[in-house]
Write a protein that holds these residues in place. Structure first.
Motif, PDB file in Angstrom:
ATOM      1  N   TYR A  20      -8.485 -35.289  28.293  1.00 14.33           N
ATOM      2  CA  TYR A  20      -9.281 -34.905  27.124  1.00 14.33           C
ATOM      3  C   TYR A  20      -8.400 -34.304  26.030  1.00 14.33           C
ATOM      4  O   TYR A  20      -8.693 -34.465  24.837  1.00 14.33           O
ATOM      5  N   VAL A  25      -7.144 -37.293  24.270  1.00 11.37           N
ATOM      6  CA  VAL A  25      -8.207 -37.901  23.457  1.00 11.37           C
ATOM      7  C   VAL A  25      -8.391 -37.129  22.158  1.00 11.37           C
ATOM      8  O   VAL A  25      -8.441 -37.713  21.066  1.00 11.37           O
ATOM      9  N   ARG A  72      -5.625 -37.254  19.609  1.00 13.01           N
ATOM     10  CA  ARG A  72      -5.356 -38.630  19.173  1.00 13.01           C
ATOM     11  C   ARG A  72      -3.954 -39.081  19.569  1.00 13.01           C
ATOM     12  O   ARG A  72      -3.162 -39.585  18.762  1.00 13.01           O
ATOM     13  N   PHE A 100      -1.273 -41.954  27.274  1.00  8.22           N
ATOM     14  CA  PHE A 100      -2.308 -42.239  28.269  1.00  8.22           C
ATOM     15  C   PHE A 100      -1.733 -43.023  29.445  1.00  8.22           C
ATOM     16  O   PHE A 100      -2.078 -42.787  30.600  1.00  8.22           O
ATOM     17  N   TYR A 115     -10.589 -46.725  30.098  1.00  8.93           N
ATOM     18  CA  TYR A 115     -10.823 -46.113  28.791  1.00  8.93           C
ATOM     19  C   TYR A 115      -9.949 -46.757  27.728  1.00  8.93           C
ATOM     20  O   TYR A 115     -10.414 -47.039  26.611  1.00  8.93           O
ATOM     21  N   LYS A 138     -11.437 -48.579  24.511  1.00  5.51           N
ATOM     22  CA  LYS A 138     -11.100 -48.068  23.170  1.00  5.51           C
ATOM     23  C   LYS A 138     -10.534 -49.184  22.295  1.00  5.51           C
ATOM     24  O   LYS A 138     -10.890 -49.300  21.111  1.00  5.51           O
ATOM     25  N   TRP A 172      -2.797 -50.998  23.322  1.00  2.00           N
ATOM     26  CA  TRP A 172      -3.824 -50.301  24.088  1.00  2.00           C
ATOM     27  C   TRP A 172      -4.431 -51.219  25.144  1.00  2.00           C
ATOM     28  O   TRP A 172      -4.617 -50.816  26.301  1.00  2.00           O
ATOM     29  N   SER A 214     -16.386 -45.635  24.039  1.00  2.00           N
ATOM     30  CA  SER A 214     -15.292 -45.745  25.011  1.00  2.00           C
ATOM     31  C   SER A 214     -15.226 -44.503  25.895  1.00  2.00           C
ATOM     32  O   SER A 214     -15.074 -44.609  27.125  1.00  2.00           O
ATOM     33  N   LEU A 215     -15.370 -43.322  25.305  1.00  2.00           N
ATOM     34  CA  LEU A 215     -15.379 -42.093  26.101  1.00  2.00           C
ATOM     35  C   LEU A 215     -16.668 -41.998  26.906  1.00  2.00           C
ATOM     36  O   LEU A 215     -16.653 -41.535  28.051  1.00  2.00           O
TER      37      LEU A 215
END
Length: 354
Positions: free
Chosen positions: A154, A157, A160, A166, A186, A190, A206, A303-304
């Motif tokens: 978190y 997240v 950013r 990640f 995730y 995203k 990503w 996404s979250l």
């Protein structure tokens, strides 16, 4: 020295020291509560952790959870006994999780906002939730590290962080708990959702790193299980199960849906003084927060939302909700409720703004 504000630097240093010290003191206090609450059950938890290192886990799917027991073992090599090593890892796991949530909440504010109050709330909420959800007898050392890695997720997240941060977290977390693959999910979600909203192609970094990272994590997890496992001993220890692992399905999944909803019914219709009713209320709160988050922040929050919903479904399907360990990784999301509930404005567009 012109341009150097020593007083401001000193205040920032003292502020960081205050936050870190508070997080550590709360973690130590929490550990004292754990010792009194679990009492003799702590020995069972320690034996289970040693079993993972020796290849004799309670269940086959525990065998890949080697990171936290290995950290305990490293501390043991300095001459510290296992119980003390367990306490050290647990306390620092709780301290790190508290700090990650504090700075995640603080980072979520815009320059027009003061995020300090929200940050302190997140830190304190984590400890209140941890204590309120405590149930005997199982609380393993990898559960403390799972709380830490989820809190760090978190933090990434809300600050950013780039895709590689990640991926790095996924690479470490997969050695602690198989739920780390949700991080890869995730990342893929995203990439797709952001591209859909912005009407462009998905960011291949990503998407590819989420996909390849998840595949690699699955491969590592299965490799650890196959190479380290000597015997699954849960069927010998827990006589009430009355069966043995006879199929491939049993080796990967223990379905608990019927047991969980049966317990929910009992707790709601006949609540006891120990208030197990808080467990379904807690899960319902998580689902409610997910719904509000999507309503407040729009499609970009999906996404979250998917990340959290998959965890809730996994808990209901595969975990026993009357055990503390199955509920910890949802705590960071609830502790950061102030962020998800706040309606975005032009001055404070929120954590999902482009």
């Amino acid at each position: 020295m012109r341009g150097l504000d020593l007083r401001a630097d000193r205040e920032e240093y003292l502020d960081a020291l205050l936050v870190t010290g508070t997080a550590f003191i709360l973690a130590v206090a929490q550990w004292r509560h754990i010792v009194h609450f679990f009492d003799q059950y702590l020995l069972q938890n320690l034996q289970a952790e040693v079993g993972v290192l020796q290849g004799y886990p309670h269940w086959r799917f525990f065998q890949s959870r080697v990171l936290a027991p290995f950290l305990e073992h490293l501390i043991e090599l300095t001459g510290v006994n296992l119980t003390s090593a367990h306490a050290v890892v647990a306390v620092f796991g709780l301290t790190g999780a508290g700090l990650a949530l504090f700075y995640a909440a603080q980072a979520a504010g815009s320059p027009m906002e003061n995020g300090r109050q929200r940050a302190w709330t997140a830190l304190l909420a984590m400890h209140v939730l941890f204590m309120a959800l405590m149930s005997k007898p199982w609380l393993y050392i990898w559960d403390f590290v799972l709380l830490l890695t989820t809190a760090v997720f978190y933090l990434l997240v809300l600050t950013r962080a780039p895709w590689w941060a990640f991926l790095a977290l996924l690479g470490v977390a997969c050695f602690n708990h198989e739920s780390a693959v949700f991080i890869g999910g995730y990342m893929m979600a995203k990439a797709v959702i952001d591209a859909w909203v912005e009407k462009r192609r998905p960011d291949w970094r990503w998407l590819a790193s989420g996909l390849l990272g998840s595949v690699a994590a699955f491969a590592i997890i299965e490799f650890l299980r196959k190479t380290l496992l000597k015997e699954e001993i849960g069927y010998k220890i827990f006589r009430d199960i009355q069966k043995s692992s006879s199929t491939t399905f049993d080796a990967y999944f223990h379905i608990q849906v019927g047991e969980n909803f049966g317990q929910f019914y009992d707790w709601i219709t006949d609540p006891g003084l120990s208030l197990e009713l808080l467990i379904p209320v807690y899960l319902a709160t998580v689902l409610g927060l997910v719904a509000v988050m999507v309503k407040r922040h729009g499609v970009r929050a999906l996404s979250l939302a998917a990340f959290v919903l998959v965890q809730v479904l996994a808990v209901l399907a595969l975990g026993l909700t009357n055990e503390t360990r199955t509920l910890l990784h949802l705590i960071p999301f609830v502790a950061l409720a102030g962020i998800w509930l706040k309606k975005p404005t032009a001055e404070a567009p929120g954590p999902f703004a482009p």
